[in-house]
Design a protein around this motif. Structure first.
Motif, PDB file in Angstrom:
ATOM      1  N   SER A   1      37.977  16.337 -17.578  1.00 32.27           N
ATOM      2  CA  SER A   1      37.624  15.040 -18.163  1.00 32.27           C
ATOM      3  C   SER A   1      38.850  14.163 -18.358  1.00 32.27           C
ATOM      4  O   SER A   1      38.784  12.942 -18.183  1.00 32.27           O
ATOM      5  CB  SER A   1      36.909  15.254 -19.498  1.00 32.27           C
ATOM      6  OG  SER A   1      35.713  15.980 -19.316  1.00 32.27           O
TER       7      SER A   1
ATOM      8  N   TYR B   1      32.165  10.751 -24.672  1.00 34.10           N
ATOM      9  CA  TYR B   1      32.051  10.868 -23.216  1.00 34.10           C
ATOM     10  C   TYR B   1      30.604  10.653 -22.790  1.00 34.10           C
ATOM     11  O   TYR B   1      30.318  10.004 -21.779  1.00 34.10           O
ATOM     12  CB  TYR B   1      32.533  12.253 -22.785  1.00 34.10           C
ATOM     13  CG  TYR B   1      32.990  12.353 -21.346  1.00 34.10           C
ATOM     14  CD1 TYR B   1      33.869  11.423 -20.788  1.00 34.10           C
ATOM     15  CD2 TYR B   1      32.573  13.423 -20.551  1.00 34.10           C
ATOM     16  CE1 TYR B   1      34.310  11.540 -19.476  1.00 34.10           C
ATOM     17  CE2 TYR B   1      33.009  13.550 -19.236  1.00 34.10           C
ATOM     18  CZ  TYR B   1      33.871  12.608 -18.709  1.00 34.10           C
ATOM     19  OH  TYR B   1      34.303  12.719 -17.416  1.00 34.10           O
TER      20      TYR B   1
ATOM     21  N   ILE C   1      42.183   2.249 -20.684  1.00 28.30           N
ATOM     22  CA  ILE C   1      42.474   2.776 -22.015  1.00 28.30           C
ATOM     23  C   ILE C   1      43.737   2.107 -22.526  1.00 28.30           C
ATOM     24  O   ILE C   1      44.852   2.419 -22.073  1.00 28.30           O
ATOM     25  CB  ILE C   1      42.630   4.305 -21.988  1.00 28.30           C
ATOM     26  CG1 ILE C   1      41.325   4.958 -21.516  1.00 28.30           C
ATOM     27  CG2 ILE C   1      43.030   4.831 -23.364  1.00 28.30           C
ATOM     28  CD1 ILE C   1      41.415   6.448 -21.335  1.00 28.30           C
TER      29      ILE C   1
ATOM     30  N   LEU D   1      29.958   7.022 -23.104  1.00 26.54           N
ATOM     31  CA  LEU D   1      30.604   6.328 -21.988  1.00 26.54           C
ATOM     32  C   LEU D   1      29.690   6.273 -20.767  1.00 26.54           C
ATOM     33  O   LEU D   1      29.538   5.218 -20.133  1.00 26.54           O
ATOM     34  CB  LEU D   1      31.911   7.034 -21.631  1.00 26.54           C
ATOM     35  CG  LEU D   1      32.617   6.618 -20.338  1.00 26.54           C
ATOM     36  CD1 LEU D   1      33.009   5.150 -20.384  1.00 26.54           C
ATOM     37  CD2 LEU D   1      33.832   7.499 -20.095  1.00 26.54           C
ATOM     38  N   HIS D   2      29.050   7.365 -20.431  1.00 31.84           N
ATOM     39  CA  HIS D   2      28.192   7.410 -19.252  1.00 31.84           C
ATOM     40  C   HIS D   2      26.919   6.585 -19.449  1.00 31.84           C
ATOM     41  O   HIS D   2      26.397   6.017 -18.490  1.00 31.84           O
ATOM     42  CB  HIS D   2      27.864   8.859 -18.902  1.00 31.84           C
ATOM     43  CG  HIS D   2      29.054   9.645 -18.446  1.00 31.84           C
ATOM     44  ND1 HIS D   2      29.935   9.175 -17.490  1.00 31.84           N
ATOM     45  CD2 HIS D   2      29.528  10.850 -18.829  1.00 31.84           C
ATOM     46  CE1 HIS D   2      30.889  10.065 -17.293  1.00 31.84           C
ATOM     47  NE2 HIS D   2      30.675  11.089 -18.100  1.00 31.84           N
TER      48      HIS D   2
ATOM     49  N   GLU E   1      28.028   2.953 -18.831  1.00 24.03           N
ATOM     50  CA  GLU E   1      28.247   2.609 -17.425  1.00 24.03           C
ATOM     51  C   GLU E   1      26.965   2.074 -16.785  1.00 24.03           C
ATOM     52  O   GLU E   1      27.022   1.281 -15.846  1.00 24.03           O
ATOM     53  CB  GLU E   1      28.738   3.841 -16.666  1.00 24.03           C
ATOM     54  CG  GLU E   1      30.185   4.186 -16.975  1.00 24.03           C
ATOM     55  CD  GLU E   1      30.693   5.346 -16.144  1.00 24.03           C
ATOM     56  OE1 GLU E   1      31.783   5.217 -15.546  1.00 24.03           O
ATOM     57  OE2 GLU E   1      29.998   6.392 -16.087  1.00 24.03           O
TER      58      GLU E   1
ATOM     59  N   LEU F   1      39.123  10.492 -17.050  1.00 25.32           N
ATOM     60  CA  LEU F   1      39.258   9.369 -17.968  1.00 25.32           C
ATOM     61  C   LEU F   1      40.432   8.459 -17.626  1.00 25.32           C
ATOM     62  O   LEU F   1      40.475   7.304 -18.051  1.00 25.32           O
ATOM     63  CB  LEU F   1      39.402   9.888 -19.411  1.00 25.32           C
ATOM     64  CG  LEU F   1      38.104  10.398 -20.047  1.00 25.32           C
ATOM     65  CD1 LEU F   1      38.402  11.227 -21.295  1.00 25.32           C
ATOM     66  CD2 LEU F   1      37.177   9.231 -20.392  1.00 25.32           C
TER      67      LEU F   1
ATOM     68  N   TYR G   1      39.752   4.912 -16.322  1.00 24.85           N
ATOM     69  CA  TYR G   1      39.170   3.884 -17.175  1.00 24.85           C
ATOM     70  C   TYR G   1      40.269   3.086 -17.878  1.00 24.85           C
ATOM     71  O   TYR G   1      41.390   3.579 -18.061  1.00 24.85           O
ATOM     72  CB  TYR G   1      38.253   4.520 -18.227  1.00 24.85           C
ATOM     73  CG  TYR G   1      37.020   5.172 -17.651  1.00 24.85           C
ATOM     74  CD1 TYR G   1      35.881   4.416 -17.362  1.00 24.85           C
ATOM     75  CD2 TYR G   1      36.992   6.534 -17.364  1.00 24.85           C
ATOM     76  CE1 TYR G   1      34.747   5.009 -16.827  1.00 24.85           C
ATOM     77  CE2 TYR G   1      35.868   7.140 -16.826  1.00 24.85           C
ATOM     78  CZ  TYR G   1      34.752   6.366 -16.552  1.00 24.85           C
ATOM     79  OH  TYR G   1      33.634   6.952 -16.018  1.00 24.85           O
TER      80      TYR G   1
ATOM     81  N   CYS H   1      34.479   3.214 -25.461  1.00 27.21           N
ATOM     82  CA  CYS H   1      34.007   4.600 -25.402  1.00 27.21           C
ATOM     83  C   CYS H   1      35.001   5.497 -24.673  1.00 27.21           C
ATOM     84  O   CYS H   1      35.237   6.641 -25.079  1.00 27.21           O
ATOM     85  CB  CYS H   1      32.644   4.667 -24.732  1.00 27.21           C
ATOM     86  SG  CYS H   1      31.306   3.899 -25.677  1.00 27.21           S
ATOM     87  N   ALA H   2      35.593   4.988 -23.600  1.00 28.85           N
ATOM     88  CA  ALA H   2      36.565   5.774 -22.846  1.00 28.85           C
ATOM     89  C   ALA H   2      37.785   6.099 -23.702  1.00 28.85           C
ATOM     90  O   ALA H   2      38.299   7.236 -23.672  1.00 28.85           O
ATOM     91  CB  ALA H   2      36.987   5.022 -21.586  1.00 28.85           C
ATOM     92  N   SER H   3      38.256   5.135 -24.476  1.00 27.29           N
ATOM     93  CA  SER H   3      39.417   5.355 -25.335  1.00 27.29           C
ATOM     94  C   SER H   3      39.133   6.404 -26.398  1.00 27.29           C
ATOM     95  O   SER H   3      39.966   7.278 -26.671  1.00 27.29           O
ATOM     96  CB  SER H   3      39.848   4.042 -25.995  1.00 27.29           C
ATOM     97  OG  SER H   3      40.286   3.103 -25.040  1.00 27.29           O
TER      98      SER H   3
ATOM     99  N   ILE I   1      32.480   0.022 -22.190  1.00 29.40           N
ATOM    100  CA  ILE I   1      33.085   1.131 -21.460  1.00 29.40           C
ATOM    101  C   ILE I   1      34.493   1.448 -21.971  1.00 29.40           C
ATOM    102  O   ILE I   1      34.831   2.613 -22.225  1.00 29.40           O
ATOM    103  CB  ILE I   1      33.115   0.835 -19.950  1.00 29.40           C
ATOM    104  CG1 ILE I   1      31.698   0.968 -19.367  1.00 29.40           C
ATOM    105  CG2 ILE I   1      34.083   1.759 -19.224  1.00 29.40           C
ATOM    106  CD1 ILE I   1      31.604   0.611 -17.884  1.00 29.40           C
TER     107      ILE I   1
END
Length: 333
Positions: free
Chosen positions: A278, A229, A287, A232-233, A236, A282, A285, A246-248, A243
Motif C-alpha cells: 500500500s 484506504y 500527498i 480513498l477507493h 476515486e 500511495l 497520490y 484520504c490518501a494522506s 482523494i
C-alpha cells in the motif's frame, strides 16, 4: 409488553469503573416500554460482568450474555443477532444516554419512518465538556459524503434499522479500531431516509485510559490505515475532490502501523506485506507535507528500521505520559 422497537446494545470489556453509570442511564429512560437492553460481556477480566448480571436481576429489559473475549467488532455482530428490536442504538460501556434518548428516537420513528436517525453528542475530555454541533438535516448525498470524511463515523450517535446490520462483517484489519468508521459508511450508503433530532442525547467520555483510542500499537494503526484506504477507493469513484485528503490519512496510518509493529510485534506477516504494498501504491497520490511520514516510508521500503523504531518508542512514551495524567486526574476527583 408492547413490541420492542429499539434494542440498545452495550458491548462491555473492562469497564468496571463506568458500567453502573452507563446502565443507570439506559434503565431509567422516560420511555418505559418499546425497548430492550442487550449487554454483551466480552470476557471482561474485572467485575464488569458481575455488575451487568446484577442489573439483569433488577430490570427485566436488561439481558446479559457472557462470552470469551472476541473484540468489539465481533461482539457487536453477536449483539445484533441477539437483538429483537427493529432499530439498533449503541451505547459504549463508559458512556451514558440521555434519559429521553429512546423516547425521542421512537417519536421520530413514528413521525417519519426514517431508516437512520442522527442526534447530538456531548463530549467530556480531561474535565472539558464540549457539545458537538447539533446535526442538521441535509440532502442524502451530502450526509453520505460526510460519512466518508469521518464526520459521522461513530455508531453511538445514531439509530439505524437492524436490517442494515444483517450480513455485514467488519474486515479483519479494521476490527481493532475502525469498525465504527467502516459500519457507519455501510449504514449511510444503505439509508434512503435520514432524519435528525436536534438535541444532545448522548454523553461520551473521551478520557477513559482503558479505551481503544488510548492504545498505541500496530493493530490500532492498521485499522486507521485500512479505513482511510477504504475511503480513498470510494472517493476515486464518487468524491474525487476528497482523494488527496484520504490518501494522506491512509499514508500516515500505514507508516505508523508498520513502525509500531516493529516494536509490538502484533501484526501478522500478511498485514505487514499489505502495508508495504500500500505504501508503494500511495506514492502515486498527491500527498502534501508529512515530511516525517515520507521519510519513515522511505526507511520502511529500504528496510532501514532504526528511525521507525525510534519514532514508535517516542509515540508510546508520549501516550504513556498522557494516560498517566488522565489516571491521576481521575484519582483526584
Amino acid at each position: 409488553m408492547k413490541d420492542i422497537i429499539v434494542s440498545i446494545i452495550i458491548p462491555v470489556y473492562k469497564a468496571e469503573k463506568y458500567i453502573r453509570g452507563c446502565l443507570d442511564s439506559v434503565v431509567r429512560q422516560t420511555c418505559k416500554d418499546n425497548y430492550e437492553v442487550i449487554v454483551i460481556d466480552d470476557g471482561s477480566p474485572d467485575k464488569s460482568g458481575e455488575i451487568c448480571d446484577e442489573y439483569a436481576r433488577k430490570f427485566s429489559m436488561v439481558k446479559v450474555f457472557h462470552q470469551a473475549n472476541k473484540g468489539v467488532a465481533r461482539t457487536r455482530e453477536i449483539g445484533v443477532e441477539k437483538a429483537q428490536g427493529k432499530y439498533i442504538v449503541w451505547v459504549d460501556a463508559d458512556d451514558s444516554a440521555d434519559p429521553t434518548l429512546i423516547e425521542n428516537v421512537v417519536q421520530r420513528i413514528d413521525e417519519s419512518h426514517a431508516d437512520l436517525i442522527l442526534y447530538g453528542v456531548q463530549y467530556q475530555y480531561q474535565g472539558v465538556v464540549t457539545k458537538e454541533q447539533i446535526p442538521v438535516k441535509e440532502p442524502l448525498e451530502i450526509m453520505r459524503r460526510k460519512s466518508i470524511t469521518g464526520k459521522y463515523s461513530t455508531l453511538w450517535r445514531l439509530a439505524s434499522l437492524r436490517d442494515f446490520w444483517l450480513g455485514e462483517k467488519v474486515p479483519e484489519e479494521m476490527e481493532r479500531s475502525a469498525e465504527d468508521g467502516y459500519m457507519s459508511i455501510q449504514l449511510f450508503m444503505k439509508a434512503k431516509h435520514i432524519e435528525v433530532i436536534p438535541k444532545i442525547l448522548y454523553y461520551h467520555i473521551g478520557d477513559n485510559p482503558d479505551s481503544i483510542r488510548h492504545s498505541c500499537d500496530g493493530k490500532y494503526y492498521m485499522g486507521n490505515f485500512s479505513i482511510w484506504y477504504y475511503r480513498l477507493h470510494i472517493c476515486e469513484k464518487n468524491y474525487k475532490d476528497l482523494i488527496a485528503h484520504c490518501a494522506s490519512r491512509a499514508f500516515s496510518g500505514a507508516v505508523k502501523a508498520y513502525s509500531m509493529s516493529l516494536i509490538n510485534h502484533d501484526l501478522p506477516a500478511k498485514f505487514q506485506k499489505e502495508l508495504i504494498e500500500s505504501l508503494y501504491d500511495l506514492r502515486k497520490y498527491p500527498i502534501g507535507g508529512r515530511l516525517r511520514d515520507k521519510f519513515l516510508c522511505w526507511c520502511i521500503i529500504h528496510r532501514i528500521y532504526g528511525p521507525c523504531r525510534w519514532y514508535a518508542n517516542h509515540k508510546i512514551k508520549k501516550l504513556e505520559r498522557k494516560n498517566r495524567k488522565i489516571t491521576n486526574n481521575h484519582s483526584n476527583i
